[in-house]
Scaffold this motif. Structure first.
Motif, PDB file in Angstrom:
ATOM      1  N   ILE A   1       0.842  -1.199   0.000  1.00 47.90           N
ATOM      2  CA  ILE A   1       0.000   0.000   0.000  1.00 47.90           C
ATOM      3  C   ILE A   1       0.876   1.248   0.000  1.00 47.90           C
ATOM      4  O   ILE A   1       0.644   2.200  -0.760  1.00 47.90           O
ATOM      5  N   ASP A   2       1.916   1.245   0.836  1.00 45.48           N
ATOM      6  CA  ASP A   2       2.826   2.396   0.886  1.00 45.48           C
ATOM      7  C   ASP A   2       3.484   2.636  -0.470  1.00 45.48           C
ATOM      8  O   ASP A   2       3.746   3.783  -0.846  1.00 45.48           O
ATOM      9  N   ALA A   3       3.754   1.542  -1.208  1.00 48.94           N
ATOM     10  CA  ALA A   3       4.380   1.655  -2.526  1.00 48.94           C
ATOM     11  C   ALA A   3       3.381   1.957  -3.632  1.00 48.94           C
ATOM     12  O   ALA A   3       3.777   2.185  -4.783  1.00 48.94           O
ATOM     13  N   GLY A   4       2.079   1.943  -3.301  1.00 53.74           N
ATOM     14  CA  GLY A   4       1.055   2.185  -4.311  1.00 53.74           C
ATOM     15  C   GLY A   4       0.883   1.040  -5.281  1.00 53.74           C
ATOM     16  O   GLY A   4       0.377   1.233  -6.390  1.00 53.74           O
TER      17      GLY A   4
ATOM     18  N   SER B   1      -1.153  -1.726  -6.167  1.00 49.71           N
ATOM     19  CA  SER B   1      -2.478  -2.256  -5.848  1.00 49.71           C
ATOM     20  C   SER B   1      -2.576  -3.761  -6.085  1.00 49.71           C
ATOM     21  O   SER B   1      -3.213  -4.476  -5.306  1.00 49.71           O
ATOM     22  N   ALA B   2      -1.943  -4.272  -7.134  1.00 53.04           N
ATOM     23  CA  ALA B   2      -2.023  -5.714  -7.406  1.00 53.04           C
ATOM     24  C   ALA B   2      -1.361  -6.507  -6.284  1.00 53.04           C
ATOM     25  O   ALA B   2      -1.906  -7.500  -5.798  1.00 53.04           O
ATOM     26  N   LYS B   3      -0.179  -6.061  -5.851  1.00 53.19           N
ATOM     27  CA  LYS B   3       0.516  -6.785  -4.785  1.00 53.19           C
ATOM     28  C   LYS B   3      -0.245  -6.663  -3.465  1.00 53.19           C
ATOM     29  O   LYS B   3      -0.379  -7.636  -2.712  1.00 53.19           O
ATOM     30  N   ALA B   4      -0.754  -5.466  -3.176  1.00 54.16           N
ATOM     31  CA  ALA B   4      -1.511  -5.280  -1.930  1.00 54.16           C
ATOM     32  C   ALA B   4      -2.767  -6.141  -1.924  1.00 54.16           C
ATOM     33  O   ALA B   4      -3.113  -6.757  -0.906  1.00 54.16           O
ATOM     34  N   LEU B   5      -3.446  -6.223  -3.055  1.00 55.94           N
ATOM     35  CA  LEU B   5      -4.646  -7.046  -3.141  1.00 55.94           C
ATOM     36  C   LEU B   5      -4.308  -8.522  -3.018  1.00 55.94           C
ATOM     37  O   LEU B   5      -5.066  -9.293  -2.422  1.00 55.94           O
ATOM     38  N   ARG B   6      -3.174  -8.917  -3.562  1.00 56.43           N
ATOM     39  CA  ARG B   6      -2.764 -10.316  -3.421  1.00 56.43           C
ATOM     40  C   ARG B   6      -2.596 -10.684  -1.958  1.00 56.43           C
ATOM     41  O   ARG B   6      -3.117 -11.713  -1.496  1.00 56.43           O
ATOM     42  N   TRP B   7      -1.909  -9.858  -1.190  1.00 53.33           N
ATOM     43  CA  TRP B   7      -1.718 -10.149   0.227  1.00 53.33           C
ATOM     44  C   TRP B   7      -3.058 -10.093   0.967  1.00 53.33           C
ATOM     45  O   TRP B   7      -3.312 -10.903   1.864  1.00 53.33           O
TER      46      TRP B   7
ATOM     47  N   TRP C   1      -8.324   1.735  -2.820  1.00 53.93           N
ATOM     48  CA  TRP C   1      -8.340   3.183  -2.573  1.00 53.93           C
ATOM     49  C   TRP C   1      -7.075   3.620  -1.848  1.00 53.93           C
ATOM     50  O   TRP C   1      -6.483   4.656  -2.185  1.00 53.93           O
ATOM     51  N   LEU C   2      -6.637   2.849  -0.865  1.00 55.55           N
ATOM     52  CA  LEU C   2      -5.435   3.216  -0.116  1.00 55.55           C
ATOM     53  C   LEU C   2      -4.187   3.176  -0.992  1.00 55.55           C
ATOM     54  O   LEU C   2      -3.202   3.868  -0.713  1.00 55.55           O
ATOM     55  N   CYS C   3      -4.215   2.369  -2.053  1.00 55.64           N
ATOM     56  CA  CYS C   3      -3.088   2.294  -2.992  1.00 55.64           C
ATOM     57  C   CYS C   3      -3.101   3.432  -4.017  1.00 55.64           C
ATOM     58  O   CYS C   3      -2.196   3.513  -4.848  1.00 55.64           O
ATOM     59  N   GLY C   4      -4.112   4.267  -3.969  1.00 51.79           N
ATOM     60  CA  GLY C   4      -4.200   5.368  -4.928  1.00 51.79           C
ATOM     61  C   GLY C   4      -5.314   5.229  -5.933  1.00 51.79           C
ATOM     62  O   GLY C   4      -5.409   6.026  -6.873  1.00 51.79           O
ATOM     63  N   GLY C   5      -6.169   4.221  -5.758  1.00 57.41           N
ATOM     64  CA  GLY C   5      -7.315   4.070  -6.645  1.00 57.41           C
ATOM     65  C   GLY C   5      -8.230   5.276  -6.569  1.00 57.41           C
ATOM     66  O   GLY C   5      -8.235   6.012  -5.575  1.00 57.41           O
ATOM     67  N   ASP C   6      -9.001   5.469  -7.622  1.00 57.86           N
ATOM     68  CA  ASP C   6      -9.887   6.627  -7.647  1.00 57.86           C
ATOM     69  C   ASP C   6     -11.109   6.303  -8.493  1.00 57.86           C
ATOM     70  O   ASP C   6     -11.032   5.521  -9.440  1.00 57.86           O
ATOM     71  N   SER C   7     -12.239   6.906  -8.135  1.00 56.42           N
ATOM     72  CA  SER C   7     -13.469   6.730  -8.897  1.00 56.42           C
ATOM     73  C   SER C   7     -14.254   8.030  -8.899  1.00 56.42           C
ATOM     74  O   SER C   7     -14.538   8.584  -7.830  1.00 56.42           O
ATOM     75  N   PRO C   8     -14.617   8.528 -10.075  1.00 52.87           N
ATOM     76  CA  PRO C   8     -15.411   9.758 -10.150  1.00 52.87           C
ATOM     77  C   PRO C   8     -16.819   9.613  -9.579  1.00 52.87           C
ATOM     78  O   PRO C   8     -17.486  10.612  -9.331  1.00 52.87           O
ATOM     79  N   VAL C   9     -17.266   8.361  -9.373  1.00 51.58           N
ATOM     80  CA  VAL C   9     -18.650   8.161  -8.922  1.00 51.58           C
ATOM     81  C   VAL C   9     -18.738   7.888  -7.424  1.00 51.58           C
ATOM     82  O   VAL C   9     -19.801   7.520  -6.921  1.00 51.58           O
TER      83      VAL C   9
END
Length: 353
Positions: free
Chosen positions: A189-192, A194-200, A258-266
């Motif tokens: 998460i700190d590294a942004g 998202s794939a690795k964070a989601l894997r863990w 989201w914590l990894c930097g994800g974003d959604s306009p909705v």
């Protein structure tokens, strides 16, 4: 389509996987007639089904989920009403139906405001005397916001990261130490990443009590960062209803993204739904009886069926993103181009025979 795939358990072993023929050269295939390698490339053993106007509850619930997924509101309302009819015959079906709407707010949407609204009304919708129109209104609210397959939601990035994460899990099957895995998740998460964070996160979620431990860890991270979206997902929804969600991790994985930097306009969209609109849709659904359940609603995984296109696995969901990208719409009646839509990214493929 044939692939030479690295074994998930032995780095020096290779198997030829024939997706079209449903065949694999691994030793498990002759014994079982199926194997994890076929499932890994998006092939699933079909469960024969007779599509009728009186499907089982599990089929109808799948019809509700798939209709929400493709944003076919009228079809979704029909299957919601059909599922509702089981309340007096099968214990627990009202709970399962309403819970699917709560899960669907996250599994098929990125509006945290819609998720919070569904979390707020979750308990009232379980009342015996609740009006079906109230339940319909929440279904419609979910469907009024673009789903993850639409670029306007920011969702394709989330789905792609989840697909890569789920495939990396296949090649790392060793037992984990939960606290170490949580630390790895936090570093990703700190590294942004998202794939690795989601894997863990997925690995921790497979461990008993893993989801609750992860929610606590993520809440701490979100608090330090003052990340309001993650805090809302965790405080207002998951920690409020986690016990009733069972093993579902959709709110958790969205918080990680989201914590990894994800974003959604909705994220803050909260569509209004009038009583008249809900009543009108319900009346129209009732006029559709009897209604044969479409094949695209029955995936053979969550219920009997043969159509896996809209099943809720990460790889299949990313294929749907590519279907929308190709046609600029999402219609189950459009030709499905498996070779074009299904991505093999994240797999360790040596070559094609």
């Amino acid at each position: 389509m044939k692939y030479v795939m690295q074994s998930f358990s032995r780095l020096d072993q290779r198997y030829v996987v024939d997706k079209a023929e449903g065949h694999c050269s691994c030793p498990a295939f002759p014994r079982e007639g199926w194997c994890k390698h076929l499932e890994a490339v998006g092939a699933y053993r079909p469960r024969k089904v007779n599509l009728t106007s009186r499907p089982s509850f599990s089929q109808a619930l799948s019809g509700l989920v798939k209709s929400i997924r493709v944003r076919n509101i009228q079809e979704a309302v029909y299957w919601l009403g059909y599922c509702w009819g089981f309340r007096e015959r099968i214990n627990g079906t009202q709970f399962r139906t309403v819970r699917r709407l709560l899960i669907g707010a996250a599994e098929d949407g990125h509006s945290v405001s819609v998720m919070e609204q569904m979390a707020e009304v979750f308990q009232p919708l379980l009342a015996k005397d609740v009006q079906l129109e109230k339940v319909v209104a929440e279904l419609v609210r979910i469907c009024k916001v673009p789903n993850w397959w639409h670029p306007a939601s920011g969702g394709p990035d989330y789905i792609y990261a989840g697909m890569i994460a789920s495939r990396e899990m296949l090649y790392h099957r060793e037992a984990i130490q939960v606290q170490e895995a949580l630390g790895q998740m936090e570093r990703a998460i700190d590294a942004g990443d998202s794939a690795k964070a989601l894997r863990w996160a997925m690995l921790v979620g497979n461990v008993e009590s893993g989801l609750s431990l992860m929610a606590t860890r993520l809440l701490g991270i979100a608090t330090v960062r003052n990340h309001q979206v993650a805090l809302r997902l965790l405080r207002n929804i998951y920690l409020r209803h986690g016990a009733k969600l069972g093993g579902d991790n959709n709110f958790i994985t969205q918080a990680v993204w989201w914590l990894c930097g994800g974003d959604s306009p909705v994220v803050d969209e909260l569509p209004s739904v009038s009583d008249e609109e809900a009543t009108g849709l319900l009346d129209a659904a009732r006029s559709m009886y009897p209604h044969v359940i479409p094949g695209w609603c029955c995936d053979g995984i969550h219920c009997a069926g043969t159509d896996v296109r809209y099943a809720g696995m990460w790889d299949r969901m990313y294929a749907v993103c590519r279907q929308f990208e190709y046609y600029q719409r999402l219609d189950p009646n459009d030709e499905w181009l498996e070779a074009s839509f299904y991505s093999m990214d994240g797999h360790l493929l040596l070559r094609r025979p």
